[in-house]
Motif scaffolding. Sequence first.
Motif, mmCIF file in Angstrom:
data_model
loop_
_atom_site.group_PDB
_atom_site.id
_atom_site.type_symbol
_atom_site.label_atom_id
_atom_site.label_comp_id
_atom_site.label_asym_id
_atom_site.label_seq_id
_atom_site.Cartn_x
_atom_site.Cartn_y
_atom_site.Cartn_z
ATOM 1 N N PHE A 16 0.833 -1.200 0.000
ATOM 2 C CA PHE A 16 0.000 0.000 0.000
ATOM 3 C C PHE A 16 0.873 1.258 0.000
ATOM 4 N N ALA A 72 -5.589 7.287 -4.760
ATOM 5 C CA ALA A 72 -5.594 6.377 -3.605
ATOM 6 C C ALA A 72 -5.530 7.123 -2.276
ATOM 7 N N LYS A 73 -4.797 8.234 -2.244
ATOM 8 C CA LYS A 73 -4.696 8.981 -0.981
ATOM 9 C C LYS A 73 -6.044 9.557 -0.598
ATOM 10 N N PHE A 119 0.444 2.783 -3.602
ATOM 11 C CA PHE A 119 -0.526 3.871 -3.473
ATOM 12 C C PHE A 119 0.068 5.144 -2.870
ATOM 13 N N GLU A 164 -9.200 -1.138 -1.154
ATOM 14 C CA GLU A 164 -8.677 -1.387 -2.507
ATOM 15 C C GLU A 164 -9.763 -1.238 -3.563
ATOM 16 N N ALA A 208 -10.281 2.463 -4.013
ATOM 17 C CA ALA A 208 -9.128 3.133 -4.620
ATOM 18 C C ALA A 208 -8.933 2.778 -6.095
#
Length: 484
Positions: free
Chosen positions: A315, A348-349, A319, A340, A343
């Motif tokens: 991750f 993703a953040k 990400f 997941e 995202a």
Amino acid sequence: MSFVIKGDTGDWEIVCGLEVHAQVISRAKLFSGASTAFGAEPNSQVSPVDAGMPGMLPVINAFCIEQAVRTGLGLRAEINRFSVFERKNYFYPDLPNGYQISQYQHPLVGRGELLIDLPDGRTKAIGITRLHLEMDAGKSLHDQLPDRTLIDLNRSGVALMEIVSEPDIRSPEEAVAYMRKLRSILRYLGTCDGNMEEGSLRCDANVSVRRVGSREFGTRCEIKNVNSMRFVAKAIEYEARRQVEILEAGGVIEQETRLFDSGRGVTRSMRSKEEAHDYRYFPDPDLLPLELEEAFVARIRESLPELPDEKKERFIREFGLTPYDAGVLVAERATADYFEEVAAGRDAKQAANWVITELFGALNRAGKGIEECPIRPHQLGRLIDLLNEKVLSGRLAKDVFAIMFETGEDPERIVEERGLRQVTDTSAIEPIVEKVIADNPGQVETYRKNPKVIGWFVGQVMKATRGKANPQMVQELLKKRLEG
Ligand code: ADP
Ligand code: MG
């Protein structure tokens, strides 16, 4: 994370090793075919083997062995292809055989390692000494009849893994971090459900103290019955302070077994070293040594899932998440999967933020786990899309989120039905800007001296549009008007 206890004569540090009993997830018991289901009628899940009937022979449940090997591999430990079941002899009313079948000289699993996550984002390795398999005892029920104790043998013979750590733990927080990580790994592996309330995960804490800088270990006490994460920290801290007090007063620590009294938050003596049992271990003549084939271990190794540490690494790498956020998301496999899905194909953040701050916040307040989450991952993803497409402002997105959590409805539908779409049409916002400025000549004066007052104007316009105007747009229009 240094934890120091201040004494009159100097500073002390804690040395702690944990012995954890983890109930193996298996439909049948370790040496019989009886069911292990929790909460059944007393004595309804007892085979003659579990009841210690004379002449009954134990038969090893291969699935329990597989589960223990899987756990050993998850703890990066050596798997001993040769191990031995021994009898640990003692008398107790809920132990019908008069002995517990356990492993002693030759455990199934040897040295391993577990990484704990510290609050500052660093990790620390705690050594695993061994893991062995043993059978659980029955349960004495003291509170059913006023003058008698009853025995329930449903638990008798259920498979337990005893997982022993090295004395590498140095603070109550590290002990809790160890328990959390262990629980997380067991749940990922599907080898123990980790439920401390139901007793599927039980912890005994060995605690000693020594002067900061000293390399020798002090005499330890073993604290039994530490059965929640909170109590693990409390019991260790109380016990360490008790020992420091004795040592500071010139006394010595007697090695003993103590019991944690969670009601009073103290530990009290159960038995001293002199009263310690001599268990007279010897190999169980009813069971041959256990020899594992290489292929058996290899097959289990190949079937291991991605574990929390690896997932966390991924991750961070894939990400760009912070170690802290990644750690929070991977603690449970279900939350990691949820994240997941949100995202996928998105920032993703931003997804992590929504999951950790908004979703976990709402779940906590509602006292719900991720399994009962009313919002599906794709729905949360769509909400984030609406925000990024500027259909929603940040403020509106939070409102829509709250409604989604309440109703489980799709975000698009909520936006349409409730008219929550953000207003980005200048011609709709301009008249409101005009009116707010016209109604507040005093504030316009103040603005000339202090441009920060623009925030107040933005607030007024947002209020007048019930939060639906696009805040950046409002800000721009106000600036243009106030400075023009
Ligand atoms: P026992 O068989 O008496 O339970 P073990 O050698 O199996 O003894 O140790 C049990 C636990 O005690 C282990 O988790 C170990 O890390 C821990 N331990 C051993 N020595 C100390 C010590 N001096 N202080 C704190 N914990 C200790
Ligand atoms: Mg022990």
